[in-house]
Design an enzyme around this catalytic site. Structure first.
Site, PDB file in Angstrom:
ATOM      1  N   GLY A  31     -26.803   5.656 -34.462  1.00 29.37           N
ATOM      2  CA  GLY A  31     -27.747   6.396 -33.640  1.00 29.37           C
ATOM      3  C   GLY A  31     -28.393   5.593 -32.525  1.00 29.37           C
ATOM      4  CG  HIS A  37     -23.763   5.234 -29.468  1.00 26.15           C
ATOM      5  ND1 HIS A  37     -24.947   4.646 -29.095  1.00 26.15           N
ATOM      6  CD2 HIS A  37     -23.422   4.656 -30.651  1.00 26.15           C
ATOM      7  CE1 HIS A  37     -25.318   3.767 -30.011  1.00 26.15           C
ATOM      8  NE2 HIS A  37     -24.402   3.734 -30.956  1.00 26.15           N
TER       9      HIS A  37
END
Ligand code: AMP
Length: 310
Positions: A31, A37
């Site tokens: 996260g 990402h």
């Protein structure tokens, strides 16, 4: 986008997708999403029908005294990013869901985990490989996307999937950098402005290495020296390692040949940073250098970032 927190829901959703003839793309993460990402989600979206992102800050891959408690978290912001990237399913399990009781099974990838980051983080790769094996088992047959930012992790996961005949194709994606060269990392949120400036010494060292290799340097000791000297000129930075290894086996190389990973790690203040570059030597003077790609946008433009919240 659907968000689930239960292993059974995640498993069923992936099974249903495959039963409907859709290919599954998996992006495991901890996260606090950034452009690194997002690049993995983008690749999965392009190549797969059903894109699953997992968000789990895995306690077993943090050593004693490491930053588990401080690890930056922003689940709502992350969900918006994943939705914007066209992710179909976000899996955000609680620790108790992933580890209802302390696990007695550990996946250990011999050899590949001893050097580089494994030397200063001796339990990290066992924790990481074990949770990734669990995520692969929950997801089932899929293509799984990992960033070359974590080159050792990618090598370990690739080898684990091969050794255990896991029904997963592991795909490495380019390392994404900020405009000034700093490799994107959720941990960059820890850096104060002077530290942020000092942190660019890691990528500077790799560019210096690439420049020397481009003019013919093939000796690993000399390559390490170039990187060490570049980083030593930055007083806020404490070197952990510079290693010159085969990119697949992670065995040290004395001469640069084949595909070589130059990996390095350092701490700036209390923040540990890693970076790497890969060089492919094709015989003669030809060499392909892979230092990654530059993020298309200013990464600090994460409007709702609250570094350090946990
Ligand atoms: P993390 O959330 O830090 O565990 O990372 C999740 C995935 O994103 C891993 O496969 C990382 O290698 C990848 N990743 C993290 N930073 C970058 C980056 N700067 N470029 C490319 N991939 C990255």
């Amino acid at each position: 986008m659907r968000t689930v927190s239960r292993v059974a829901e995640m498993r069923t959703a992936c099974e249903e997708a495959r039963r409907a003839g859709r290919t599954v793309g998996l992006v495991p993460t901890m996260g606090f999403f950034h452009a690194g990402h997002r690049s993995l989600m983008h690749a999965a979206r392009e190549q797969c029908d059903f894109v699953v992102v997992t968000l789990f800050v895995n306690p077993t891959q943090f050593g004693p005294g490491e930053d588990l408690g401080a690890y930056p978290r922003d689940p709502d912001g992350d969900a918006s990013v994943a939705r914007a990237e066209g992710v179909d399913l976000l899996f955000m399990p609680a620790v108790e869901e992933m580890y209802p009781e302390p696990g007695r099974t550990t996946v250990h990838v011999e050899g590949l985990t001893a050097r580089l980051c494994g030397a200063s983080r001796p339990t990290h790769f066992d924790g990481m490989a074990t949770v990734v094996a669990k995520l692969f088992a929950i997801t089932g047959p899929c293509r799984a996307y990992f960033g070359r930012k974590d080159a050792q992790q990618l090598a370990v996961v690739t080898r684990m999937a091969a050794d255990l005949n896991l029904p997963v194709t592991v795909i490495g994606c380019p390392l994404v950098r900020e405009a000034d060269g700093l490799a994107l990392s959720s941990r960059n949120a820890y850096l104060g402005s002077e530290e942020r400036e000092a942190a660019t010494a890691l990528s500077r060292a790799l560019r210096q290495v690439a420049a020397e290799i481009a003019v013919g340097e093939r000796d690993a000791v000399a390559v390490r020296r170039i990187a060490i000297d570049t980083m030593a000129s930055e007083p806020l930075l404490t070197l952990d390692y510079v290693e010159v290894v085969d990119a697949t086996s992670l065995e040290p190389r004395a001469r640069l040949a084949g595909t070589v990973l130059v990996g390095l790690a350092a701490t700036v203040g209390r923040t540990r940073l890693i970076d790497n570059a890969t060089f492919v030597f094709e015989g003669g003077a030809d060499v392909i250098a892979d230092l990654g790609v530059t993020s298309p946008g200013p990464e600090s433009a994460r409007p709702d970032a609250r570094p350090g919240d946990s």
